[in-house]
Structures are given as C-alpha cells and as structure tokens.
Design an enzyme around this catalytic site. Structure first.
Site, PDB file in Angstrom:
ATOM      1  N   ASP A 204       9.256   1.949 -11.195  1.00 18.89           N
ATOM      2  CA  ASP A 204       9.390   2.723  -9.969  1.00 18.89           C
ATOM      3  C   ASP A 204       8.484   3.964 -10.023  1.00 18.89           C
ATOM      4  O   ASP A 204       8.427   4.655 -11.049  1.00 18.89           O
ATOM      5  CB  ASP A 204      10.858   3.148  -9.841  1.00 18.89           C
ATOM      6  CG  ASP A 204      11.180   3.733  -8.487  1.00 18.89           C
ATOM      7  OD1 ASP A 204      11.007   3.030  -7.483  1.00 18.89           O
ATOM      8  OD2 ASP A 204      11.616   4.906  -8.433  1.00 18.89           O
ATOM      9  N   GLU A 269       4.831   0.141  -9.650  1.00 21.99           N
ATOM     10  CA  GLU A 269       4.858   0.417  -8.211  1.00 21.99           C
ATOM     11  C   GLU A 269       3.938   1.618  -8.023  1.00 21.99           C
ATOM     12  O   GLU A 269       4.264   2.727  -8.447  1.00 21.99           O
ATOM     13  CB  GLU A 269       6.275   0.770  -7.754  1.00 21.99           C
ATOM     14  CG  GLU A 269       6.345   0.939  -6.257  1.00 21.99           C
ATOM     15  CD  GLU A 269       7.165   2.115  -5.772  1.00 21.99           C
ATOM     16  OE1 GLU A 269       7.517   2.124  -4.594  1.00 21.99           O
ATOM     17  OE2 GLU A 269       7.453   3.052  -6.560  1.00 21.99           O
TER      18      GLU A 269
HETATM   19  C1  NOJ Z   1      10.517   3.481  -4.707  1.00 19.64           C
HETATM   20  C2  NOJ Z   1      11.704   2.608  -4.441  1.00 19.64           C
HETATM   21  O1  NOJ Z   1      11.270   1.315  -4.069  1.00 19.64           O
HETATM   22  C3  NOJ Z   1      12.510   3.300  -3.361  1.00 19.64           C
HETATM   23  O2  NOJ Z   1      13.502   2.476  -2.832  1.00 19.64           O
HETATM   24  C4  NOJ Z   1      13.059   4.584  -3.936  1.00 19.64           C
HETATM   25  O3  NOJ Z   1      13.732   5.299  -2.922  1.00 19.64           O
HETATM   26  C5  NOJ Z   1      11.934   5.461  -4.481  1.00 19.64           C
HETATM   27  N1  NOJ Z   1      10.988   4.735  -5.251  1.00 19.64           N
HETATM   28  C6  NOJ Z   1      12.501   6.561  -5.343  1.00 19.64           C
HETATM   29  O4  NOJ Z   1      13.022   6.032  -6.520  1.00 19.64           O
END
Ligand code: NOJ
Length: 530
Positions: A204, A269
């Site tokens: 993440d 990500e």
């Molecule tokens: C990306 C995640 O996919 C999202 O759902 C989340 O709110 C943010 N990162 C913060 O962790």
C-alpha cells in the site's frame, strides 16, 4: 499450476478480493476469510492464478482496514489466523497463489507503537512516527495535505505543541522510514507472513514511505478553493517532497533481501507520474512490479488509454501490474459508459492487457460486468463522511452478487456492512457461470488464452501499426488488433489464421477480404501452422 522460480507471476492473472464485500460465511454482513476459502473454486474455474486480499488485520476500521493496529494477526471480524492458514492450504490445493496487502506507510493511531509514542515523549516508539515542530505561527510544519482532506498534520496528543504527519486520516499516522528500527519491525512482519505461506505482497502507498529530510513545502500548481474535492486539493500540489522520493527504492532493496528466501513477490501500489521513477522501482533490485494506476482512474478516452498503456509497457520491462479497476475508483464499466457499452469497452482494453507482459488483475465483479453500486444507506468511506458527503469510494465496494436470493446471496444477515441496491439476476455469478455467452464466460476464455498461449505475453513484442486509437501488435505467431476507435478498423493478415479471441462476439469479420474489426473491440488471431 504456475511454474516456479522468481518470475513465476509473469503472464499470470490476478484477482483483487475486497474482503469486506466478497462473501460472508458467518452471517455478520461482512465478508471474511472463510468466505474466500468457500469460493476459491469459483475463482479457479474462472482461471485466476493469484488472489490479492485487501487488509484483514486487527483495525479500528477508520479506513476500512488500511489503518492497521496489529500487523501479524487477523481481525475477529474476518476470522482467525487458523482461517488464514486454511485459506492458503485451499489455494495451494487449487494451484493458486495468495498475496496479502501490507500497509507500511502508516499504522492506526491505535497501534501500540503510536500509543507508546504519545504516552511518553522519551519512548523509542516516538521515533517510529514523524513528529515535527509547529511553524512559527503555531500552524502545521509545512503545506502538505492529506489525501482525505485537510492538512497532513495533526497536533501531538501528548500536548508538546508539535505535529505528527499523516498523508491520510489523522487516525493513520505515517511511519518514519528514516528510522532503521521501522525496517526491523517490517522484517519480522514480512517474514511472519512469508512463513505462513503467502506468495507476495501488494504494498500500500509504496511511493510514500520516505519523506523529504528537510520537510520542504510541496510546490503548488493551482489555487485551492473552498469546497474542492480532497482529490482535487491533493492534485493542486506537486508531490515531490511527501511522495515519490528516490530514497524509497533503497528501502525496497532491503525488502527484497527479506523476502528472497521465500521467493515472495513485491508488488507496489505506486501512483507514479514520473515514468522514470516507475522504472527505477521495478528494476529487479527492489520491487518486482508496480500497479499501473492511471488506467484504473481514466474515463473512456481511447487515445489516452492506448498511449498510457504503451508508455508503461516501455517503462516497466515486464514489471507491470495491469488493472482497469480497484476498490479506490469508480468501476471501469461506469467510467467507460454504463451498461453494455461500458462492458464492451472494458473487455476491449482487458483483452489488450492480457497481451502485455506482467500480471493482469481483475477487480472482483468486473468479470460480471458490474457497474458502480447504488448506495441505499449511510456512506462508509471517510472521503465522503469527512468531507460533507463528497463523492467517495463506496460505489466500487458493494457486496458481490452471488445469486438472486435476499441480499444477492452475499450474506444471511439482515443487512450488509454497506447498504446497496440489489442487483438483477443477470449480473449474478449463479446466472452467468453456466451461460457461455455471459461476461463471466468471456472473461474465463480470455484468462484461459493467456495460459494456453504464453506467446501472448512472452514473445518479443513488435508494434506493427500504431494509430491514435488503434494498435496492431505481433507476438510470435499471434497478432493482437486493438481497435478502440468508434469506427471499424481493417487489417490484412499475412497467410491463413485462426481467430483465437474476440472481445465482442463476432467482432472479427470480413468474408475472406481484409479482417474487419468492429469498433471498440480487440481481436487476437494466430497464424495457422504451415
Ligand atoms: C490505498 C488503498 O488502496 C486505499 O484504499 C487506502 O485508503 C489508502 N491506500 C491508504 O491506506
């Protein structure tokens, strides 16, 4: 079963499971780990190789699990560690791999580390987070803003007058990756999950771990006006000091050393706009691959979609995770034009994505042609609840429709965790799974193709014809013709060929003359062996 070795994931099909909304096995209205195990065979039939499961760790749930209060356990709402082990065992039986979602940029404010940091200013845990002096006027230390609205700084609850940093909610304090102790904690966390049999990590906010050592202001590119959506406020700054720092790649080189003995995959990500930075991340020393997030947010702009795809093909050298949708954006089918047209366009782009090197992800429900959910109850996403009802991410997070019974067979509870309008029978798994003409069946043939014809993603890619809205690619014996234009496209294949896939039934026509590809369709043909 996928081949072994470090690059086993290349050419595979991933499936994002948004756990809350996948399948509820215990009747509390929320999906869970046993619910996933119970339905893994359906995903296996669909042709999924890898499942990525969104966070299931203990969490106060302020950001639906992306606020973790214990990185090495399971929240009772989702089951137990034994349920997780069972899930991994079931996936192994089916020859599927499991990726967990790791959240290293921030913890929950209820994590014992943060609690210790604010209980005692001399605690070593204080250095796990980012506390900074106030600006001379007593305000936040710099101009950084939170993704979810407001400043990225909140006053220290310990009453020191300092601020702590949070790129998301105040309840999600950012971890201080400049402190080597944080890496040591994550060494244990990553090893814990590797030992439990996970095959990889979706990381993440991978682009956010390190911050400018001087905490300089981000350059502002346009004025911020009252009532702006937090997403637009965020986009009003160049995120050169809070995100996308070059130091982050070094951290992932350490992560690689940690997971190496287990051959686990590191998949970031990364909302990377600087394309060179994307290449640096996935150069093989750090991450294996990064998500190409631009496509998961774009509307139907055929020329932009094609040029983005080709830009990332060049930058990623195979280290790309292609995805049209995820749980953070409206669903592709709604972004591309609701109903049949949305499905048609999503299929055309996905059929092109399966012809690219890397891992191609499907977000749960995409294979059913689901549009955005219609919310019938209260919003759950903090983007909405904390910003006067601003458009949020709940529309992408509705429960998966399994059948036409009450609450679409997702749960036996009277309500789901997120109230949404029921979906018609035609959009349910039960109705589509046995219908060879369904969207589900077409996704299955697309996934099967990637497995049956590995040339599709592994043979050298030759761009034969590149127009603004159409593209012809050669891959060994295969030709991929992506026509994202609103008019048909003609192509003269050399010699005899077989049509291997049409994103729309009958999309390839031509009665013996040039091959005619319907508008907004992708066709894959194979040269007949001599
Ligand atoms: C990306 C995640 O996919 C999202 O759902 C989340 O709110 C943010 N990162 C913060 O962790």
């Amino acid at each position: 079963m996928l081949p072994g070795g470090r690059n086993w994931w290349r050419g595979s099909i991933g499936y994002e499971i948004y756990i809350r909304s996948f399948f509820d096995s215990d009747g509390d209205g929320m999906g869970d780990l046993c619910g996933i195990s119970a339905k893994l065979d359906v995903l296996d039939t669909l042709g999924v190789d890898v499942v990525w499961i969104t966070p299931f760790y203990p969490s106060p749930g302020k950001d639906q699990g992306y606020d973790v209060s214990d990185y090495v356990d399971v929240d009772p709402a989702f089951g137990t560690l034994a349920d997780f082990d069972h899930l991994v065992a079931r996936a192994t039986e089916l020859g599927m791999r499991v990726f967990v979602d790791i959240v290293p940029n921030h913890s929950s404010d209820e994590h014992p580390w943060f609690q210790a940091a604010i209980a005692d200013v001399d605690s070593p845990y204080r250095q796990y987070y980012i506390f900074r002096d106030a600006a001379p006027d007593g305000g936040p230390p710099n101009n950084w803003v939170s993704h979810f609205g407001g400043p990225a700084w909140t006053l220290d609850p310990a009453g020191t007058g300092k601020y702590y940093c949070h790129l998301f909610l105040p309840e999600q304090p950012d971890l201080n990756w400049a402190n080597p102790a944080v890496l040591e904690e994550f060494r244990e966390i990553l090893t814990f999950w590797c030992k439990r049999g996970v095959d990889g990590f979706r990381i993440d906010v991978a682009h956010g771990l390190t911050k400018d050592p001087q905490f300089r202001d981000n350059p502002q590119v346009r004025p911020v006006t009252p009532g702006m959506h937090p997403k637009d406020v965020f986009a009003s700054y160049q995120h050169v000091h809070d995100l996308h720092r070059p130091e982050t790649t070094k951290i992932f080189e350490e992560w690689r050393r940690i997971v190496q003995p287990y051959d686990a995959v590191l998949l970031g990500e990364m909302d990377v706009r600087n394309i060179e930075r994307f290449t640096e991340y996935v150069d093989g020393k750090g991450l294996d691959a990064g998500f190409v997030l631009k496509l998961s947010a774009s509307n139907w702009e055929a020329a932009t979609i094609l040029s983005d795809l080709m830009t990332y093909v060049r930058a990623a050298h195979g280290g790309a995770a292609w995805a049209l949708s995820n749980h953070d954006q409206p669903r592709a089918i709604s972004r591309f034009g609701v109903g049949e047209i949305g499905v048609r366009r999503a299929m055309a782009v996905t059929a092109l994505m399966i012809a690219l090197d890397g891992i191609t992800f499907v977000y749960q429900g995409e294979e059913l042609g689901l549009p955005d959910a219609v919310l019938t109850g209260v919003a759950m996403d903090p983007v909405s609840t904390r910003n006067d009802g601003a458009a949020g991410r709940d529309v992408a997070r509705g429960p998966l429709p399994w059948d036409s019974s009450k609450l679409n067979g997702f749960t036996t509870a009277p309500h789901t965790w997120l109230d949404t309008a029921p979906l018609p029978a035609a959009l349910t798994v039960a109705e589509q799974i046995d219908d060879p003409a369904s969207t589900w069946a077409r996704y299955r043939s697309m996934m099967e193709l990637r497995r049956r014809l590995p040339a599709l993603w592994s043979e050298p890619l030759e761009i034969f014809d590149r127009q603004a809205t159409s593209l012809v690619l050669f891959r060994g014996p295969l030709t991929i013709i992506a026509n994202l234009d609103d008019k048909p496209f003609e192509f003269i294949p050399e010699g005899e060929y077989l049509v291997e896939f049409e994103s729309q039934p009958g999309a390839a026509g031509g009665d013996g003359g040039p091959l005619r590809i319907d508008a907004e369709s992708t066709v894959i043909i194979r040269r007949r062996a001599d």
